[in-house]
Write an enzyme that holds these catalytic residues in place. Sequence first.
Site, PDB file in Angstrom:
ATOM      1  N   HIS A  35     -21.944  -8.130  -7.315  1.00 28.73           N
ATOM      2  CA  HIS A  35     -20.753  -8.649  -6.686  1.00 28.73           C
ATOM      3  C   HIS A  35     -21.188 -10.114  -6.844  1.00 28.73           C
ATOM      4  CE1 HIS A  35     -20.240  -4.760  -4.379  1.00 28.73           C
ATOM      5  NE2 HIS A  35     -18.956  -4.910  -4.959  1.00 28.73           N
ATOM      6  N   SER A 183     -24.439  -0.628  -7.793  1.00 21.58           N
ATOM      7  CA  SER A 183     -23.214  -0.005  -7.047  1.00 21.58           C
ATOM      8  C   SER A 183     -23.306   0.211  -5.577  1.00 21.58           C
ATOM      9  CB  SER A 183     -22.766   1.491  -7.712  1.00 21.58           C
ATOM     10  OG  SER A 183     -21.923   1.963  -7.176  1.00 21.58           O
TER      11      SER A 183
HETATM   12  P1  AMP Z   1     -16.099  -2.621  -5.775  1.00 23.02           P
HETATM   13  O1  AMP Z   1     -16.535  -3.474  -4.533  1.00 23.02           O
HETATM   14  O2  AMP Z   1     -17.038  -1.712  -6.147  1.00 23.02           O
HETATM   15  O3  AMP Z   1     -14.694  -2.476  -5.745  1.00 23.02           O
HETATM   16  O4  AMP Z   1     -16.545  -3.810  -7.054  1.00 23.02           O
HETATM   17  C1  AMP Z   1     -15.860  -5.084  -6.977  1.00 23.02           C
HETATM   18  C2  AMP Z   1     -16.020  -5.852  -8.107  1.00 23.02           C
HETATM   19  O5  AMP Z   1     -17.256  -5.948  -8.493  1.00 23.02           O
HETATM   20  C3  AMP Z   1     -15.322  -5.136  -9.378  1.00 23.02           C
HETATM   21  O6  AMP Z   1     -14.840  -5.897 -10.303  1.00 23.02           O
HETATM   22  C4  AMP Z   1     -16.564  -4.361  -9.885  1.00 23.02           C
HETATM   23  O7  AMP Z   1     -16.513  -3.984 -11.139  1.00 23.02           O
HETATM   24  C5  AMP Z   1     -17.477  -5.260  -9.665  1.00 23.02           C
HETATM   25  N1  AMP Z   1     -18.976  -4.902  -9.884  1.00 23.02           N
HETATM   26  C6  AMP Z   1     -19.331  -3.892  -8.946  1.00 23.02           C
HETATM   27  N2  AMP Z   1     -20.543  -3.241  -9.435  1.00 23.02           N
HETATM   28  C7  AMP Z   1     -20.923  -4.268 -10.364  1.00 23.02           C
HETATM   29  C8  AMP Z   1     -22.160  -4.439 -11.256  1.00 23.02           C
HETATM   30  N3  AMP Z   1     -23.241  -3.620 -11.401  1.00 23.02           N
HETATM   31  N4  AMP Z   1     -22.154  -5.558 -12.017  1.00 23.02           N
HETATM   32  C9  AMP Z   1     -21.152  -6.254 -12.335  1.00 23.02           C
HETATM   33  N5  AMP Z   1     -19.903  -6.261 -11.609  1.00 23.02           N
HETATM   34  C10 AMP Z   1     -20.064  -5.153 -10.572  1.00 23.02           C
END
Ligand code: AMP
Length: 287
Positions: A35, A183
């Site tokens: 993030h 993640s």
């Molecule tokens: P989330 O909080 O899981 O909904 O993710 C929010 C944003 O962060 C989304 O655009 C995800 O694709 C991105 N994101 C999550 N994990 C990663 C990662 N390991 N590398 C790059 N972007 C990420």
Amino acid sequence: MKVVTTIDEVRAVRRRQGTATLGFVPTMGYLHEGHLDLVRRARAENDYVAVSIYVNPKQFGPTEDLSRYPRDLERDLSLLRAEGVALVFAPSDAEMYPPGYQTRVLVTGVTQPLEGAKRPTHFEGVTTVVAKLFNIVRPNRAYFGQKDAQQTVVVRQMARDLNLDLDIVVCPTTREPDGLAMSSRNKYLTAEQRPAATVLYRALRAAEALWRGGTRDGAVLRDAMRRVLDAEPLARVDYVSAADPLTLEEWEGDARAGAGALLSLAVFMGPTRLIDNVLLNDRPADE
Ligand code: AMP
């Protein structure tokens, strides 16, 4: 850094920003380096950065992990403060979906395979909340992670189809030193599952090596991923895919010349479902 929970407050902040450019990073919180890499890119490319923290119930299926999704707002805010974020929007469910709420945003074709086939209402939840967030925050650019490859395709499609006046920027996947894609859900992994979870990236790398060696047969690439995954007793395969990166159509034979490849997979480690992917260009090895 201003932290707000209402749409009116976001609008007031936006009015004060005038014509300055705003980069926006939508998240579900429980932030990690992945993030923060999106935030840093947004900082570099815009005058201000806004981040939303909202665990959107509409993108979780009835049997999924909504109630136990990890949350730590105070930690998230201190991480974002250190990155020079101007605005954090952390709304309640009632603010986003008040009584009488009736609208959904539905992208058709590219939501059907892969994650969409396994999580039938997921992308409708994503596009609905992202469209709302775009209208609330009104960013010039929005930043998404390649980690959620299909999500980037779906959001781009929505932006194109609805003539949304912003740029969608996709940033590379941030990984742990051993290759595991970062993640929020990695927190669910037990001490035994955590090292085994590197099998996702190892499977992708095995197929990537074949691709670099000239293999373009989708079935061969999928078999290569599956063989690596099957060798890990703690992993249960949900799907493996070798697809066209734009249409997300699975190759049943050889890849179109010049099409590139999206290799992606979803794997259960116990009850925890992890996804990962690599995006490959179709360049000759000597370039
Ligand atoms: P989330 O909080 O899981 O909904 O993710 C929010 C944003 O962060 C989304 O655009 C995800 O694709 C991105 N994101 C999550 N994990 C990663 C990662 N390991 N590398 C790059 N972007 C990420």
